[in-house]
Write a protein that holds these residues in place. Structure first.
Motif, PDB file in Angstrom:
ATOM      1  N   GLY A  94     -15.239  48.611 -40.674  1.00 26.26           N
ATOM      2  CA  GLY A  94     -14.105  48.262 -41.532  1.00 26.26           C
ATOM      3  C   GLY A  94     -12.794  48.655 -40.882  1.00 26.26           C
ATOM      4  N   ALA A  95     -12.761  49.842 -40.303  1.00 25.91           N
ATOM      5  CA  ALA A  95     -11.548  50.304 -39.623  1.00 25.91           C
ATOM      6  C   ALA A  95     -11.236  49.410 -38.432  1.00 25.91           C
ATOM      7  CB  ALA A  95     -11.730  51.744 -39.170  1.00 25.91           C
ATOM      8  N   PHE A 140      -7.936  45.460 -35.626  1.00 26.37           N
ATOM      9  CA  PHE A 140      -7.830  44.213 -34.866  1.00 26.37           C
ATOM     10  C   PHE A 140      -6.982  43.175 -35.599  1.00 26.37           C
ATOM     11  CE2 PHE A 140      -9.492  40.181 -33.058  1.00 26.37           C
ATOM     12  CZ  PHE A 140      -9.133  40.420 -31.746  1.00 26.37           C
ATOM     13  N   SER A 141      -7.193  43.030 -36.901  1.00 28.15           N
ATOM     14  CA  SER A 141      -6.416  42.029 -37.647  1.00 28.15           C
ATOM     15  C   SER A 141      -4.948  42.421 -37.693  1.00 28.15           C
ATOM     16  CB  SER A 141      -6.983  41.829 -39.051  1.00 28.15           C
ATOM     17  OG  SER A 141      -6.691  42.921 -39.882  1.00 28.15           O
ATOM     18  N   ALA A 142      -4.673  43.717 -37.795  1.00 24.90           N
ATOM     19  CA  ALA A 142      -3.272  44.158 -37.806  1.00 24.90           C
ATOM     20  C   ALA A 142      -2.612  43.875 -36.461  1.00 24.90           C
ATOM     21  CB  ALA A 142      -3.190  45.639 -38.151  1.00 24.90           C
ATOM     22  N   ILE A 187      -0.144  51.376 -36.940  1.00 23.12           N
ATOM     23  CA  ILE A 187      -1.604  51.280 -36.943  1.00 23.12           C
ATOM     24  C   ILE A 187      -2.227  52.601 -36.507  1.00 23.12           C
ATOM     25  CG2 ILE A 187      -3.586  50.173 -35.830  1.00 23.12           C
ATOM     26  CD1 ILE A 187      -1.782  47.637 -35.559  1.00 23.12           C
ATOM     27  N   ARG A 192     -12.070  46.275 -37.986  1.00 22.58           N
ATOM     28  CA  ARG A 192     -11.557  44.987 -38.473  1.00 22.58           C
ATOM     29  C   ARG A 192     -10.092  45.101 -38.856  1.00 22.58           C
ATOM     30  NH1 ARG A 192     -16.195  42.213 -42.333  1.00 22.58           N
ATOM     31  NH2 ARG A 192     -17.817  42.089 -40.728  1.00 22.58           N
ATOM     32  N   PHE A 193      -9.766  46.205 -39.514  1.00 19.06           N
ATOM     33  CA  PHE A 193      -8.374  46.389 -39.922  1.00 19.06           C
ATOM     34  C   PHE A 193      -7.471  46.492 -38.701  1.00 19.06           C
ATOM     35  CE2 PHE A 193      -4.864  49.404 -40.664  1.00 19.06           C
ATOM     36  CZ  PHE A 193      -4.075  48.568 -41.432  1.00 19.06           C
ATOM     37  N   GLU A 236     -14.139  43.545 -31.992  1.00 21.44           N
ATOM     38  CA  GLU A 236     -14.305  44.458 -33.131  1.00 21.44           C
ATOM     39  C   GLU A 236     -15.394  45.483 -32.875  1.00 21.44           C
ATOM     40  OE1 GLU A 236     -12.741  41.550 -36.751  1.00 21.44           O
ATOM     41  OE2 GLU A 236     -14.895  41.693 -36.333  1.00 21.44           O
TER      42      GLU A 236
END
Lengths: 191, 191
Positions: free
Chosen positions: B153-154, B159-161, B185, B156-157, B129
């Motif tokens: 925040g971006a 990576f989780s996506a 993404i 995290r988004f 991240e």
DNA sequence: GTCTATAAGATGATAGAC
DNA sequence: GTCTATCATCTTATAGAC
């Protein structure tokens, strides 16, 4: 539901154990011990662990169908429907003992599962995606959602992003991560 | 690398098994059998399964650091760096025997793992991240990416996506699902 | 439906010889 | 470093009594 009889108790406990520890992370001994019967009795209800796995996924598919039917009846606005879906997803996972999604847990362990269980999981995913595609398409027609291409693609993206958000939020034991991800997802549909 | 000696062979095989079958889906017997030694010899290299788990994650962290250092050296454009990161992620997972991401697999099974392994996984995620956040911030400064709030925040988004896309693509054994998700993404970062 | 008893095999792990 | 031998325990599963 199926909570009062032993079979139902076993199903609920097994689901909890799969969703916290994984299919290979619990045994008939755990089930028997926590319910207060012997392993032979567990085998009476579910002859093999594969039978138990199939029953669990079937159970989940029914719960899912009931929940989404209710949601469709109670809520008409696509944006609100999506939000309620996400609430439902969150409440039954990180919101409930930091559990994983049943389908995701089993999908991750797919190589060690009986084929019928694996196929049942894929059907469960497809039902989720189909419902999402319907809601997203409605939302696009009403100009509340904006995205390119078939709604199926958007639905797959939303669902997979939710699964990823759950995985990471659960890893860090931080619901905030999940909630932040959902805001990104919803925003990506309304630019 | 660490491939020629027995320890290295064990590490590689164990990693493959964790990423296809999960931490609880393989045993010292599997390792010994496939390498052609006895389980006692495996215990010589890794006294406990927890030791093996820790070594695997440590190994992965080093590989990750090396790969991203090389990527940083070879590629300067943020958009291209992100694309190369995703390629790397894909090539080492679905692109490689339909394997799962090591961290994701272990994170899902966290409740059954020794604490040191769990913590090592979180550190691995954080490194990923942090690298992504750096690239995304650079891209925003150069107007190639567009997003609100802190780059963390971006990251995290994103990576989780990616983890979610991997989970679903692997479940359906369909690389196309992963590739479609990556397009969503990247597009969500450039509206 | 639940029990006792039992099975055959797997599991993570250790002691001690070579 | 690898082996043999051994361990206590766990795992899924079955037979048959109550």
């Amino acid at each position: 539901m199926s909570e009062r009889d032993t079979r139902g108790e076993l199903l609920d406990l097994a689901e909890k154990l799969v969703r916290t520890r994984g299919y290979n992370g619990f045994s008939y001994r755990d089930l028997a011990g926590q319910i207060g019967i012997k392993t032979a009795s567990v085998h009476y209800h579910f002859p093999t662990k594969g039978d138990l796995g199939e029953a669990m996924v079937e159970n989940e598919r029914e719960l899912f169908a009931r929940n989404l039917a209710r949601l469709d009846a109670e809520e008409k606005d696509p944006q609100r429907r999506l939000e309620r879906f996400i609430q439902l997803f969150q409440a039954s996972t990180i919101g409930c003992d930091n559990r994983m999604c049943l389908g995701a847990m089993l999908a991750v362990e797919q190589e060690t599962l009986p084929e019928p269980v694996r196929r049942a999981v894929l059907r469960l995913f497809e039902h989720n995606e189909a419902w999402l595609a319907k809601v997203l398409e409605e939302g696009r027609e009403q100009q509340t959602f904006r995205f390119k291409g078939p709604a199926d693609g958007a639905a797959r993206f939303v669902f997979s992003a939710l699964e990823g958000a759950l995985l990471m939020a659960r890893a860090f034991r931080d619901v905030g991560r999940f909630e932040a991800a959902t805001r990104w997802i919803i925003e990506s549909l309304s630019d």
